[in-house]
Design a protein around this motif. Structure first.
Motif, PDB file in Angstrom:
ATOM      1  N   ASP A 291       6.588   6.436 -16.955  1.00 53.63           N
ATOM      2  CA  ASP A 291       5.159   5.790 -17.039  1.00 53.63           C
ATOM      3  C   ASP A 291       4.620   5.617 -15.528  1.00 53.63           C
ATOM      4  OD1 ASP A 291       5.292   5.556 -19.605  1.00 53.63           O
ATOM      5  OD2 ASP A 291       5.979   3.453 -19.658  1.00 53.63           O
ATOM      6  N   GLU A 292       5.559   5.550 -14.471  1.00 56.26           N
ATOM      7  CA  GLU A 292       5.141   5.406 -13.098  1.00 56.26           C
ATOM      8  C   GLU A 292       4.359   6.738 -12.530  1.00 56.26           C
ATOM      9  OE1 GLU A 292       7.120   4.156  -8.657  1.00 56.26           O
ATOM     10  OE2 GLU A 292       8.104   4.280 -10.590  1.00 56.26           O
ATOM     11  N   GLU A 293       5.103   7.675 -12.996  1.00 51.32           N
ATOM     12  CA  GLU A 293       4.559   9.005 -12.362  1.00 51.32           C
ATOM     13  C   GLU A 293       3.404   9.481 -13.233  1.00 51.32           C
ATOM     14  OE1 GLU A 293       6.266  13.524 -12.484  1.00 51.32           O
ATOM     15  OE2 GLU A 293       5.812  12.899 -14.360  1.00 51.32           O
ATOM     16  N   LYS A 294       3.162   8.998 -14.372  1.00 52.51           N
ATOM     17  CA  LYS A 294       1.757   9.134 -15.048  1.00 52.51           C
ATOM     18  C   LYS A 294       0.957   8.459 -14.524  1.00 52.51           C
ATOM     19  CE  LYS A 294      -0.277   8.561 -19.767  1.00 52.51           C
ATOM     20  NZ  LYS A 294      -0.407   8.346 -20.923  1.00 52.51           N
ATOM     21  N   PHE A 295       0.962   7.402 -14.120  1.00 51.50           N
ATOM     22  CA  PHE A 295       0.085   6.281 -13.580  1.00 51.50           C
ATOM     23  C   PHE A 295      -0.424   6.889 -12.202  1.00 51.50           C
ATOM     24  CE2 PHE A 295      -0.844   2.956 -10.122  1.00 51.50           C
ATOM     25  CZ  PHE A 295      -1.948   2.576 -10.766  1.00 51.50           C
ATOM     26  N   PHE A 296       0.513   7.377 -11.306  1.00 55.88           N
ATOM     27  CA  PHE A 296       0.189   7.695 -10.048  1.00 55.88           C
ATOM     28  C   PHE A 296      -0.465   9.056 -10.132  1.00 55.88           C
ATOM     29  CE2 PHE A 296       3.610   4.867  -8.424  1.00 55.88           C
ATOM     30  CZ  PHE A 296       2.616   4.077  -7.668  1.00 55.88           C
ATOM     31  N   ARG A 297      -0.112   9.897 -10.943  1.00 57.46           N
ATOM     32  CA  ARG A 297      -0.893  11.262 -11.321  1.00 57.46           C
ATOM     33  C   ARG A 297      -2.233  11.097 -11.812  1.00 57.46           C
ATOM     34  NH1 ARG A 297       1.957  16.281 -12.064  1.00 57.46           N
ATOM     35  NH2 ARG A 297       3.893  15.165 -12.883  1.00 57.46           N
ATOM     36  N   GLU A 298      -2.410  10.323 -12.538  1.00 58.99           N
ATOM     37  CA  GLU A 298      -3.776   9.868 -13.018  1.00 58.99           C
ATOM     38  C   GLU A 298      -4.656   9.264 -11.830  1.00 58.99           C
ATOM     39  OE1 GLU A 298      -3.291   7.358 -16.350  1.00 58.99           O
ATOM     40  OE2 GLU A 298      -2.994   9.150 -17.789  1.00 58.99           O
ATOM     41  N   GLN A 299      -4.132   8.530 -10.769  1.00 55.63           N
ATOM     42  CA  GLN A 299      -4.936   7.977  -9.928  1.00 55.63           C
ATOM     43  C   GLN A 299      -5.269   8.993  -8.965  1.00 55.63           C
ATOM     44  OE1 GLN A 299      -6.106   4.598  -9.687  1.00 55.63           O
ATOM     45  NE2 GLN A 299      -5.287   4.387 -11.648  1.00 55.63           N
ATOM     46  N   HIS A 300      -4.400   9.895  -8.856  1.00 56.18           N
ATOM     47  CA  HIS A 300      -4.351  11.131  -7.791  1.00 56.18           C
ATOM     48  C   HIS A 300      -5.578  12.027  -8.244  1.00 56.18           C
ATOM     49  CE1 HIS A 300      -3.604  13.511  -4.289  1.00 56.18           C
ATOM     50  NE2 HIS A 300      -2.990  14.571  -5.030  1.00 56.18           N
ATOM     51  N   LEU A 301      -5.360  12.235  -9.616  1.00 54.36           N
ATOM     52  CA  LEU A 301      -6.499  13.353 -10.202  1.00 54.36           C
ATOM     53  C   LEU A 301      -7.853  12.846 -10.288  1.00 54.36           C
ATOM     54  CD1 LEU A 301      -6.457  15.830 -11.632  1.00 54.36           C
ATOM     55  CD2 LEU A 301      -6.299  14.815 -13.983  1.00 54.36           C
TER      56      LEU A 301
ATOM     57  N   PRO B  82       0.793  -1.396  -0.186  1.00 52.73           N
ATOM     58  CA  PRO B  82       0.044   0.097  -0.019  1.00 52.73           C
ATOM     59  C   PRO B  82       0.926   1.239  -0.200  1.00 52.73           C
ATOM     60  CG  PRO B  82       0.090  -0.721   2.286  1.00 52.73           C
ATOM     61  CD  PRO B  82       0.672  -2.003   1.177  1.00 52.73           C
ATOM     62  N   VAL B  83       0.440   2.315  -0.731  1.00 50.45           N
ATOM     63  CA  VAL B  83       0.974   3.482  -0.828  1.00 50.45           C
ATOM     64  C   VAL B  83       0.176   4.602  -0.709  1.00 50.45           C
ATOM     65  CG1 VAL B  83       2.932   2.417  -2.125  1.00 50.45           C
ATOM     66  CG2 VAL B  83       1.040   3.554  -3.400  1.00 50.45           C
ATOM     67  N   ILE B  84       0.627   5.742  -0.469  1.00 53.75           N
ATOM     68  CA  ILE B  84      -0.066   6.983  -0.235  1.00 53.75           C
ATOM     69  C   ILE B  84       0.471   8.105  -1.421  1.00 53.75           C
ATOM     70  CG2 ILE B  84      -0.950   8.946   1.010  1.00 53.75           C
ATOM     71  CD1 ILE B  84      -1.034   7.039   3.428  1.00 53.75           C
ATOM     72  N   VAL B  85      -0.184   8.593  -2.204  1.00 56.88           N
ATOM     73  CA  VAL B  85       0.164   9.396  -3.371  1.00 56.88           C
ATOM     74  C   VAL B  85      -0.170  10.923  -2.896  1.00 56.88           C
ATOM     75  CG1 VAL B  85       0.058   9.880  -5.841  1.00 56.88           C
ATOM     76  CG2 VAL B  85       0.046   7.606  -4.964  1.00 56.88           C
TER      77      VAL B  85
END
Length: 239
Positions: free
Chosen positions: A151-161, A66-69
């Motif tokens: 790609d990792e940054e894009k994924f986490f950014r999209e999830q956060h948005l 588990p992580v927190i973004v």
């Protein structure tokens, strides 16, 4: 006035310590219910605490744990702190904070007594009394700035948005929500999300959880240590 019975447990040691390989359900519920958390970073013995939007992810292709973004401007104080010292603490809770009336009026006016309290205030206080049995959670972990353009940054950014896109208009949000949006770029049709999550100068922060301390409103505390097989357990960052 009847006093509510409280109990106190020492918080400096391993209080009701439990070693787990996944977050306890009550902590997950707290993370899923809460809108904001407080992020504490520190460098040179100077702590900084920030109110943050966040996204909890139980797992992903980039992390089985588990992580927190979160996101922050690349020139922010917290960004510089994380680069210098990746150890962070998070405080999250999902009850509404309400100040009860004081027994006597203070020179500044203090909290209104029952005879001055509006019906709406009474309803809010009663609602809070019903919610206050829930926990708050202090989460210790390691923060990292995800590589820009990956790609990792894009994924986490999209999830956060996605997690911070709401149907409710900013005008109907609680004051604290409106205030945070104002500080992070309100005034746009998206409530500022494009500014504080998707902007070019925004960095994505991922916090990997080490341990959790839960606390109820009576002072009862418990330690939860999140470990993988073969990794020594630690409490509050200390093995």
């Amino acid at each position: 006035m009847d006093q509510i019975a409280l109990h106190h447990e020492a918080s400096a040691g391993d209080t009701n310590r439990q070693v787990v390989n996944q977050l306890p359900p009550e902590v997950v519920q707290c993370l899923e219910n809460a809108r904001f958390l407080n992020l504490a970073t520190c460098t040179n013995n100077q702590p900084t605490v920030s109110l943050m939007n966040f996204t909890y992810l139980p797992s992903s292709q980039y992390s089985p744990e588990p992580v927190i973004v979160m996101t922050t401007n690349s020139s922010s104080k917290k960004t510089h702190n994380i680069v210098a010292n990746p150890n962070v603490s998070l405080l999250v809770h999902d009850w509404v904070s309400h100040r009860p009336p004081t027994q006597t009026r203070r020179p500044s006016g203090g909290s209104p007594g029952p005879e001055h309290r509006s019906s709406l205030a009474s309803v809010l206080m009663n609602l809070n009394s019903g919610e206050i049995s829930r926990i708050s959670a202090t989460i210790n972990g390691t923060a990292e700035l995800v590589a820009q353009g990956s790609d990792e940054e894009k994924f986490f950014r999209e999830q956060h948005l996605e997690n911070n896109t709401f149907d409710t208009e900013a005008s109907t949000m609680p004051f604290g929500s409106r205030q945070l949006q104002a500080e992070q770029g309100a005034g746009q049709d998206d409530g500022g999300r494009e500014s504080f999550i998707a902007g070019e100068e925004v960095r994505v922060i991922v916090v990997r959880i080490k341990d959790i301390r839960t606390s109820d409103w009576k002072g009862g505390v418990s330690d939860w240590v999140l470990v993988n097989e073969g990794v020594p357990a630690a409490v509050n960052g200390v093995k």
